[in-house]
Motif scaffolding. Structure first.
Motif, PDB file in Angstrom:
ATOM      1  N   ILE A 108       0.812  -1.208   0.000  1.00 14.13           N
ATOM      2  CA  ILE A 108       0.000   0.000   0.000  1.00 14.13           C
ATOM      3  C   ILE A 108       0.851   1.265   0.000  1.00 14.13           C
ATOM      4  O   ILE A 108       0.384   2.349  -0.354  1.00 14.13           O
ATOM      5  CB  ILE A 108      -0.965  -0.015   1.212  1.00 14.13           C
ATOM      6  N   GLU A 109       2.131   1.124   0.354  1.00 16.30           N
ATOM      7  CA  GLU A 109       3.009   2.296   0.383  1.00 16.30           C
ATOM      8  C   GLU A 109       3.164   2.934  -0.993  1.00 16.30           C
ATOM      9  O   GLU A 109       3.334   4.151  -1.109  1.00 16.30           O
ATOM     10  CB  GLU A 109       4.404   1.933   0.913  1.00 16.30           C
ATOM     11  N   GLU A 110       3.099   2.128  -2.046  1.00 14.69           N
ATOM     12  CA  GLU A 110       3.324   2.670  -3.379  1.00 14.69           C
ATOM     13  C   GLU A 110       2.202   3.599  -3.845  1.00 14.69           C
ATOM     14  O   GLU A 110       2.362   4.321  -4.825  1.00 14.69           O
ATOM     15  CB  GLU A 110       3.519   1.550  -4.394  1.00 14.69           C
ATOM     16  N   VAL A 111       1.074   3.593  -3.144  1.00 14.74           N
ATOM     17  CA  VAL A 111       0.001   4.531  -3.493  1.00 14.74           C
ATOM     18  C   VAL A 111      -0.270   5.499  -2.342  1.00 14.74           C
ATOM     19  O   VAL A 111      -1.356   6.081  -2.249  1.00 14.74           O
ATOM     20  CB  VAL A 111      -1.298   3.779  -3.870  1.00 14.74           C
ATOM     21  N   SER A 112       0.715   5.679  -1.477  1.00 15.60           N
ATOM     22  CA  SER A 112       0.527   6.574  -0.332  1.00 15.60           C
ATOM     23  C   SER A 112       0.238   8.000  -0.785  1.00 15.60           C
ATOM     24  O   SER A 112      -0.473   8.746  -0.095  1.00 15.60           O
ATOM     25  CB  SER A 112       1.764   6.554   0.570  1.00 15.60           C
ATOM     26  N   TRP A 118      -3.111   9.255   7.174  1.00 15.33           N
ATOM     27  CA  TRP A 118      -3.633   8.428   8.270  1.00 15.33           C
ATOM     28  C   TRP A 118      -4.281   7.169   7.718  1.00 15.33           C
ATOM     29  O   TRP A 118      -4.097   6.082   8.275  1.00 15.33           O
ATOM     30  CB  TRP A 118      -4.655   9.213   9.089  1.00 15.33           C
ATOM     31  N   TYR A 119      -5.018   7.291   6.619  1.00 15.38           N
ATOM     32  CA  TYR A 119      -5.781   6.153   6.131  1.00 15.38           C
ATOM     33  C   TYR A 119      -4.896   5.025   5.604  1.00 15.38           C
ATOM     34  O   TYR A 119      -5.106   3.861   5.939  1.00 15.38           O
ATOM     35  CB  TYR A 119      -6.773   6.581   5.041  1.00 15.38           C
ATOM     36  N   TRP A 120      -3.888   5.357   4.790  1.00 17.10           N
ATOM     37  CA  TRP A 120      -3.083   4.274   4.231  1.00 17.10           C
ATOM     38  C   TRP A 120      -2.268   3.570   5.308  1.00 17.10           C
ATOM     39  O   TRP A 120      -2.077   2.354   5.265  1.00 17.10           O
ATOM     40  CB  TRP A 120      -2.199   4.760   3.080  1.00 17.10           C
ATOM     41  N   GLN A 121      -1.805   4.324   6.293  1.00 12.65           N
ATOM     42  CA  GLN A 121      -1.067   3.685   7.382  1.00 12.65           C
ATOM     43  C   GLN A 121      -1.999   2.807   8.228  1.00 12.65           C
ATOM     44  O   GLN A 121      -1.619   1.716   8.654  1.00 12.65           O
ATOM     45  CB  GLN A 121      -0.414   4.751   8.251  1.00 12.65           C
ATOM     46  N   GLN A 123      -4.736   1.253   7.196  1.00 11.67           N
ATOM     47  CA  GLN A 123      -5.054   0.035   6.451  1.00 11.67           C
ATOM     48  C   GLN A 123      -3.880  -0.945   6.448  1.00 11.67           C
ATOM     49  O   GLN A 123      -4.060  -2.160   6.520  1.00 11.67           O
ATOM     50  CB  GLN A 123      -5.436   0.392   5.008  1.00 11.67           C
ATOM     51  N   LYS A 124      -2.684  -0.398   6.372  1.00 15.85           N
ATOM     52  CA  LYS A 124      -1.485  -1.238   6.367  1.00 15.85           C
ATOM     53  C   LYS A 124      -1.386  -2.041   7.662  1.00 15.85           C
ATOM     54  O   LYS A 124      -1.157  -3.262   7.637  1.00 15.85           O
ATOM     55  CB  LYS A 124      -0.245  -0.363   6.188  1.00 15.85           C
ATOM     56  N   TYR A 125      -1.575  -1.381   8.794  1.00 18.91           N
ATOM     57  CA  TYR A 125      -1.398  -2.046  10.081  1.00 18.91           C
ATOM     58  C   TYR A 125      -2.591  -2.930  10.454  1.00 18.91           C
ATOM     59  O   TYR A 125      -2.416  -3.992  11.057  1.00 18.91           O
ATOM     60  CB  TYR A 125      -1.156  -1.009  11.178  1.00 18.91           C
ATOM     61  N   ILE A 126      -3.798  -2.502  10.096  1.00 16.81           N
ATOM     62  CA  ILE A 126      -4.990  -3.249  10.508  1.00 16.81           C
ATOM     63  C   ILE A 126      -5.199  -4.493   9.663  1.00 16.81           C
ATOM     64  O   ILE A 126      -5.565  -5.555  10.176  1.00 16.81           O
ATOM     65  CB  ILE A 126      -6.238  -2.343  10.445  1.00 16.81           C
ATOM     66  N   HIS A 127      -4.972  -4.391   8.357  1.00 16.01           N
ATOM     67  CA  HIS A 127      -5.287  -5.495   7.463  1.00 16.01           C
ATOM     68  C   HIS A 127      -4.059  -6.190   6.885  1.00 16.01           C
ATOM     69  O   HIS A 127      -3.834  -7.386   7.128  1.00 16.01           O
ATOM     70  CB  HIS A 127      -6.181  -5.007   6.320  1.00 16.01           C
ATOM     71  N   LEU A 128      -3.270  -5.474   6.104  1.00 16.58           N
ATOM     72  CA  LEU A 128      -2.194  -6.121   5.350  1.00 16.58           C
ATOM     73  C   LEU A 128      -1.164  -6.808   6.239  1.00 16.58           C
ATOM     74  O   LEU A 128      -0.778  -7.949   5.990  1.00 16.58           O
ATOM     75  CB  LEU A 128      -1.519  -5.093   4.436  1.00 16.58           C
ATOM     76  N   GLU A 129      -0.708  -6.119   7.272  1.00  7.74           N
ATOM     77  CA  GLU A 129       0.296  -6.727   8.147  1.00  7.74           C
ATOM     78  C   GLU A 129      -0.289  -7.878   8.964  1.00  7.74           C
ATOM     79  O   GLU A 129       0.403  -8.859   9.240  1.00  7.74           O
ATOM     80  CB  GLU A 129       0.915  -5.659   9.054  1.00  7.74           C
ATOM     81  N   LYS A 130      -1.570  -7.772   9.313  1.00  9.40           N
ATOM     82  CA  LYS A 130      -2.213  -8.849  10.058  1.00  9.40           C
ATOM     83  C   LYS A 130      -2.302 -10.108   9.190  1.00  9.40           C
ATOM     84  O   LYS A 130      -2.013 -11.214   9.647  1.00  9.40           O
ATOM     85  CB  LYS A 130      -3.615  -8.411  10.503  1.00  9.40           C
ATOM     86  N   TRP A 131      -2.683  -9.931   7.918  1.00 14.77           N
ATOM     87  CA  TRP A 131      -2.748 -11.073   7.009  1.00 14.77           C
ATOM     88  C   TRP A 131      -1.360 -11.658   6.768  1.00 14.77           C
ATOM     89  O   TRP A 131      -1.188 -12.875   6.698  1.00 14.77           O
ATOM     90  CB  TRP A 131      -3.369 -10.655   5.676  1.00 14.77           C
ATOM     91  N   GLU A 132      -0.371 -10.777   6.656  1.00 12.52           N
ATOM     92  CA  GLU A 132       0.994 -11.256   6.430  1.00 12.52           C
ATOM     93  C   GLU A 132       1.478 -12.101   7.603  1.00 12.52           C
ATOM     94  O   GLU A 132       2.126 -13.132   7.416  1.00 12.52           O
ATOM     95  CB  GLU A 132       1.931 -10.068   6.203  1.00 12.52           C
ATOM     96  N   GLU A 133       1.153 -11.669   8.820  1.00 15.06           N
ATOM     97  CA  GLU A 133       1.529 -12.431  10.010  1.00 15.06           C
ATOM     98  C   GLU A 133       0.867 -13.812  10.024  1.00 15.06           C
ATOM     99  O   GLU A 133       1.442 -14.785  10.522  1.00 15.06           O
ATOM    100  CB  GLU A 133       1.135 -11.653  11.274  1.00 15.06           C
TER     101      GLU A 133
END
Length: 240
Positions: A108-112, A118-121, A123-133
């Motif tokens: 998601i950083e590439e479309v920051s 606030w929103y892209w960060q 989404q990154k922490y709530i969804h993408l990083e959680k799925w990656e974990e």
């Protein structure tokens, strides 16, 4: 919004009529399986007839809200091209495709620059990083954007329209499912292309429209019921 309402009512009716409790699987698989059967289609038709007045009311409410918002955008565009509907629609289409592509790549950083900080960060922490974990990945594939409709506009009382907002309903034919990376098994959703409606809030920052929030299509009616806030202050001639 309309399809979701019908399916929710369908599942609710089946839960009431069933002798055993039913749990909706991830991705709403129960509702999709039911609508493929004869009795499911019959029950869906009965519910459609019963709730037809409500469905018509929803359609009309959104229709008139879109018409009013389009009119207000045209009025605002006379003073500031940021509100020009053709330009705004093209911007929303490009942002939608870029954000969904970045989401599919789990980057998601590439479309920051196309999103509120606030929103892209968030989404990154709530969804993408959680799925990656969890060793999972959200697969998103857009076939085409079918429709973009303005639900609400709020213009700021500033010369350059800074912090103005527009809320759009975007409908796209797309895939959206979650896979487990270890064995490539689908854990939520399926590979079918479906018409998916989502509600996107854009905010005007530093001379461009960026994404501030993305919500499910079921929220469209709540925004369609809101009164637009259109400032009478003069706006300068900027481009979106």
């Amino acid at each position: 919004m309309k399809r979701n309402l019908i399916l929710i009512l369908l599942v609710f009716a089946l839960i009431i009529c069933s002798d055993e409790p039913m749990m909706a699987a991830a991705g709403g698989s129960i509702a999709k399986a039911i609508t493929k059967s004869f009795w499911g289609k019959l029950l869906l038709f009965v519910l459609f007839v019963l709730f037809l007045p409500l469905i018509i009311w929803i359609y009309l409410k959104e229709y008139f809200a879109i018409k009013k918002t389009m009119k207000d955008l045209h009025a605002l565009a006379i003073s500031n091209r940021a509100f020009d509907w053709l330009s705004l629609k093209m911007r929303a289409s490009e942002v939608f495709m870029r954000v969904q592509t970045a989401w599919d790549k789990n980057n998601i950083e590439e479309v920051s620059a196309w999103m509120d900080d606030w929103y892209w960060q968030n989404q990154k922490y709530i969804h993408l990083e959680k799925w990656e974990e969890k060793g999972q990945k959200n697969i998103v594939n857009i076939k085409r954007i079918k429709d973009i409709k303005p639900l609400y506009v709020q213009s700021s009382n500033t010369q350059n329209a800074e912090d103005s907002r527009v809320i759009l309903s975007i409908e796209a034919e797309m895939q959206d499912y979650l896979v487990r990376l270890s064995d490539n098994m689908i854990v939520e959703g399926d590979k079918e292309f479906k018409d998916v409606e989502s509600v996107w809030t854009f905010i005007y920052k530093n001379g461009k429209w960026v994404v501030q929030n993305i919500e499910e299509g079921s929220t469209s009616l709540s925004y369609a019921k809101m009164e637009n806030i259109v400032s009478n202050a003069p706006l300068n001639h900027q481009t979106a």
